[in-house]
Design a protein around this motif. Structure first.
Motif, mmCIF file in Angstrom:
data_model
loop_
_atom_site.group_PDB
_atom_site.id
_atom_site.type_symbol
_atom_site.label_atom_id
_atom_site.label_comp_id
_atom_site.label_asym_id
_atom_site.label_seq_id
_atom_site.Cartn_x
_atom_site.Cartn_y
_atom_site.Cartn_z
ATOM 1 N N PHE A 15 26.929 119.526 -19.114
ATOM 2 C CA PHE A 15 26.474 120.513 -20.086
ATOM 3 C C PHE A 15 25.236 120.025 -20.831
ATOM 4 N N VAL A 16 25.227 118.767 -21.258
ATOM 5 C CA VAL A 16 24.060 118.221 -21.961
ATOM 6 C C VAL A 16 22.850 118.191 -21.023
ATOM 7 N N THR A 67 17.661 120.445 -19.460
ATOM 8 C CA THR A 67 16.844 121.059 -18.416
ATOM 9 C C THR A 67 16.279 122.385 -18.893
ATOM 10 N N LEU A 68 17.091 123.203 -19.538
ATOM 11 C CA LEU A 68 16.592 124.475 -20.064
ATOM 12 C C LEU A 68 15.534 124.252 -21.139
ATOM 13 N N THR A 101 12.309 123.095 -19.427
ATOM 14 C CA THR A 101 11.741 124.205 -18.679
ATOM 15 C C THR A 101 11.036 125.170 -19.621
ATOM 16 N N ASP A 102 11.626 125.425 -20.774
ATOM 17 C CA ASP A 102 11.002 126.302 -21.754
ATOM 18 C C ASP A 102 9.695 125.699 -22.262
ATOM 19 N N LEU A 103 9.697 124.413 -22.536
ATOM 20 C CA LEU A 103 8.475 123.769 -23.023
ATOM 21 C C LEU A 103 7.364 123.787 -21.977
ATOM 22 N N LEU A 104 7.724 123.603 -20.722
ATOM 23 C CA LEU A 104 6.712 123.584 -19.666
ATOM 24 C C LEU A 104 6.165 124.970 -19.346
ATOM 25 N N SER A 105 6.923 126.012 -19.651
ATOM 26 C CA SER A 105 6.484 127.363 -19.304
ATOM 27 C C SER A 105 5.746 128.057 -20.442
ATOM 28 N N ARG A 106 5.567 127.406 -21.561
ATOM 29 C CA ARG A 106 4.855 128.034 -22.681
ATOM 30 C C ARG A 106 3.359 128.073 -22.422
#
Length: 124
Positions: A84-85, A90-91, A94-99
């Motif tokens: 879970f961690v 990972t999420l 992924t959010d930081l890389l897609s900004r």
């Protein structure tokens, strides 16, 4: 006895002699983290710090969370928590890389300071 040591006689002295070396190891790793924070190692600094943090987490999991016991349900719960961690990290990454980058129109960026004279005057 099932191997889980539920019925093993435990005295306070036996518990202390089991916990004190682990505590000393954690204190040594903490001191090592503090000392290495002031050593300029470049990119290797992050790797060493994460390695020390993983060693401290391993000590806590093995001794204080009692994951050394052969209880499969306890190990399954710890494995699910780690998955879970890892999923949440990972999420997050992924959010930081897609900004979008900050140079896109409509984003607020700080003003750059004007060119400073070489006379030693301060900007404020």
């Amino acid at each position: 006895m099932t191997g889980l040591e539920e019925n093993a006689p435990r005295t306070a002295g036996a518990i202390w002699w089991q916990v004190i070396p682990v505590w000393a190891g954690l204190a040594v790793l903490l001191a090592l983290t503090l000392l290495l924070a002031y050593v300029p190692m470049g990119r290797l600094n992050l790797v060493v710090s994460l390695g020390i943090a993983a060693a401290k987490a391993g000590l806590v999991m093995a001794f204080f969370m009692q994951l050394r016991r052969p209880d499969p349900l306890l190990r399954l719960a710890a494995f699910v928590a780690l998955v879970f961690v890892a999923f949440m990290l990972t999420l997050t990454f992924t959010d930081l890389l897609s900004r979008a980058t900050l140079t896109q129109p409509g984003t607020v960026t700080p003003r750059s300071l004007p060119d400073m004279p070489v006379t030693g005057q301060r900007a404020f």
